[in-house]
Scaffold this motif. Structure first.
Motif, PDB file in Angstrom:
ATOM      1  N   UNK A 116     -12.509 -53.684  86.350  1.00 46.42           N
ATOM      2  CA  UNK A 116     -13.607 -52.723  86.270  1.00 46.42           C
ATOM      3  C   UNK A 116     -14.687 -53.176  85.287  1.00 46.42           C
ATOM      4  N   UNK A 117     -14.313 -53.894  84.278  1.00 48.93           N
ATOM      5  CA  UNK A 117     -15.315 -54.406  83.321  1.00 48.93           C
ATOM      6  C   UNK A 117     -16.234 -55.426  83.993  1.00 48.93           C
ATOM      7  N   UNK A 118     -15.660 -56.234  84.886  1.00 48.09           N
ATOM      8  CA  UNK A 118     -16.465 -57.220  85.612  1.00 48.09           C
ATOM      9  C   UNK A 118     -17.406 -56.516  86.586  1.00 48.09           C
ATOM     10  N   UNK A 119     -16.950 -55.466  87.235  1.00 41.94           N
ATOM     11  CA  UNK A 119     -17.797 -54.697  88.149  1.00 41.94           C
ATOM     12  C   UNK A 119     -18.948 -54.066  87.366  1.00 41.94           C
ATOM     13  N   UNK A 120     -18.664 -53.496  86.201  1.00 40.51           N
ATOM     14  CA  UNK A 120     -19.702 -52.887  85.358  1.00 40.51           C
ATOM     15  C   UNK A 120     -20.730 -53.930  84.916  1.00 40.51           C
ATOM     16  N   UNK A 121     -20.266 -55.110  84.516  1.00 44.68           N
ATOM     17  CA  UNK A 121     -21.159 -56.184  84.069  1.00 44.68           C
ATOM     18  C   UNK A 121     -22.091 -56.609  85.206  1.00 44.68           C
ATOM     19  N   UNK A 122     -21.561 -56.811  86.409  1.00 48.52           N
ATOM     20  CA  UNK A 122     -22.378 -57.231  87.548  1.00 48.52           C
ATOM     21  C   UNK A 122     -23.383 -56.140  87.903  1.00 48.52           C
ATOM     22  N   UNK A 123     -22.954 -54.879  87.870  1.00 45.19           N
ATOM     23  CA  UNK A 123     -23.853 -53.781  88.218  1.00 45.19           C
ATOM     24  C   UNK A 123     -25.018 -53.677  87.236  1.00 45.19           C
ATOM     25  N   UNK A 149     -26.083 -56.102  84.759  1.00 45.54           N
ATOM     26  CA  UNK A 149     -26.847 -57.328  84.503  1.00 45.54           C
ATOM     27  C   UNK A 149     -27.475 -57.898  85.773  1.00 45.54           C
ATOM     28  N   UNK A 150     -26.710 -58.003  86.829  1.00 44.12           N
ATOM     29  CA  UNK A 150     -27.225 -58.681  88.022  1.00 44.12           C
ATOM     30  C   UNK A 150     -27.979 -57.738  88.956  1.00 44.12           C
ATOM     31  N   UNK A 151     -27.530 -56.499  89.064  1.00 41.67           N
ATOM     32  CA  UNK A 151     -28.163 -55.582  90.002  1.00 41.67           C
ATOM     33  C   UNK A 151     -29.153 -54.638  89.321  1.00 41.67           C
ATOM     34  N   UNK A 152     -29.187 -54.623  88.013  1.00 37.05           N
ATOM     35  CA  UNK A 152     -30.149 -53.808  87.275  1.00 37.05           C
ATOM     36  C   UNK A 152     -29.862 -52.324  87.295  1.00 37.05           C
ATOM     37  N   UNK A 153     -28.653 -51.938  87.454  1.00 41.09           N
ATOM     38  CA  UNK A 153     -28.302 -50.524  87.485  1.00 41.09           C
ATOM     39  C   UNK A 153     -28.196 -50.013  86.044  1.00 41.09           C
ATOM     40  N   UNK A 154     -28.482 -48.717  85.875  1.00 40.35           N
ATOM     41  CA  UNK A 154     -28.358 -48.099  84.553  1.00 40.35           C
ATOM     42  C   UNK A 154     -27.586 -46.802  84.696  1.00 40.35           C
ATOM     43  N   UNK A 155     -27.092 -46.310  83.571  1.00 41.88           N
ATOM     44  CA  UNK A 155     -26.375 -45.032  83.582  1.00 41.88           C
ATOM     45  C   UNK A 155     -27.356 -43.901  83.852  1.00 41.88           C
ATOM     46  N   UNK A 156     -26.870 -42.834  84.457  1.00 39.28           N
ATOM     47  CA  UNK A 156     -27.706 -41.670  84.728  1.00 39.28           C
ATOM     48  C   UNK A 156     -28.047 -40.964  83.429  1.00 39.28           C
ATOM     49  N   UNK A 157     -29.294 -40.453  83.358  1.00 34.19           N
ATOM     50  CA  UNK A 157     -29.741 -39.734  82.167  1.00 34.19           C
ATOM     51  C   UNK A 157     -29.522 -38.245  82.370  1.00 34.19           C
ATOM     52  N   UNK A 158     -29.727 -37.511  81.293  1.00 30.90           N
ATOM     53  CA  UNK A 158     -29.554 -36.069  81.329  1.00 30.90           C
ATOM     54  C   UNK A 158     -30.504 -35.469  82.356  1.00 30.90           C
ATOM     55  N   UNK A 159     -30.014 -34.634  83.236  1.00 32.52           N
ATOM     56  CA  UNK A 159     -30.842 -33.972  84.228  1.00 32.52           C
ATOM     57  C   UNK A 159     -30.950 -34.733  85.538  1.00 32.52           C
ATOM     58  N   UNK A 160     -30.466 -35.969  85.602  1.00 31.92           N
ATOM     59  CA  UNK A 160     -30.528 -36.739  86.845  1.00 31.92           C
ATOM     60  C   UNK A 160     -29.348 -36.417  87.778  1.00 31.92           C
ATOM     61  N   UNK A 161     -28.312 -35.843  87.229  1.00 34.86           N
ATOM     62  CA  UNK A 161     -27.123 -35.544  88.033  1.00 34.86           C
ATOM     63  C   UNK A 161     -27.259 -34.129  88.568  1.00 34.86           C
ATOM     64  N   UNK A 162     -27.240 -33.976  89.872  1.00 35.32           N
ATOM     65  CA  UNK A 162     -27.332 -32.669  90.514  1.00 35.32           C
ATOM     66  C   UNK A 162     -25.983 -32.379  91.154  1.00 35.32           C
ATOM     67  N   UNK A 163     -25.440 -31.239  90.790  1.00 34.04           N
ATOM     68  CA  UNK A 163     -24.154 -30.844  91.358  1.00 34.04           C
ATOM     69  C   UNK A 163     -24.390 -30.084  92.657  1.00 34.04           C
TER      70      UNK A 163
END
Length: 164
Positions: free
Chosen positions: A124-131, A133-147
């Protein structure tokens, strides 16, 4: 006092069982005699003319009766053949089902083993690193998650932009 023949035979047989020594042969010879009871005579009745005629008819089989019996035997043979064929089909079906069940169980075991092997190889650490660094993904910020509360356990597919 007279002893009947049956009691004499029983007594002679009973005593010969336990006798040993030189007197056994003499007693054995006495036991070998069979005492038979006299046969009782039964009165013989002569059959009448009608009775004799009925007996002769019962012994006589005409062609219709013979054909009926032959047809019954042929029908019974067909029924028996059909029954045995169905029994053989059922037996082969049961064997086929058993073979297919064992194949299914083997495939399930192989599938489970492959799934466990794949899951254990995922880092899972390798998947996180690729996401990140290579794909430019970032964690969701406050208010971006809609339930979203759906009525079923199905997934939700986004078909347009979500308003801010």
């Amino acid at each position: 006092m007279a002893v009947n023949a049956r009691e004499r035979y029983k007594n002679a047989y009973r005593s010969s069982i336990y006798v040993q020594g030189n007197t056994a042969a003499r007693r054995q010879a006495q036991a070998d005699r069979i005492y038979a009871l006299p046969k009782q005579k039964t009165p013989v009745k002569h059959a009448g003319k009608n009775v004799r005629r009925n007996r002769e008819r019962a012994l006589y089989m005409n062609i219709g009766y013979v054909l009926f019996l032959a047809a019954a035997i042929v029908v019974a043979g067909f029924i028996l053949t059909g029954y045995l064929t169905l029994q053989a089909d059922i037996t082969s079906s049961i064997k086929n089902i058993s073979r297919m069940e064992s194949t299914l169980n083997e495939m399930k075991l192989t599938n489970d083993e492959n799934y466990d092997r794949i899951v254990s190889n995922v880092n899972l650490e390798e998947v996180k690193r690729i996401a990140i660094q290579e794909l430019g993904m970032i964690y969701a910020k406050e208010g971006q998650v809609i339930l979203f509360h759906g009525e079923s356990s199905d997934y939700v597919r986004q078909t347009g932009e979500i308003p801010d």
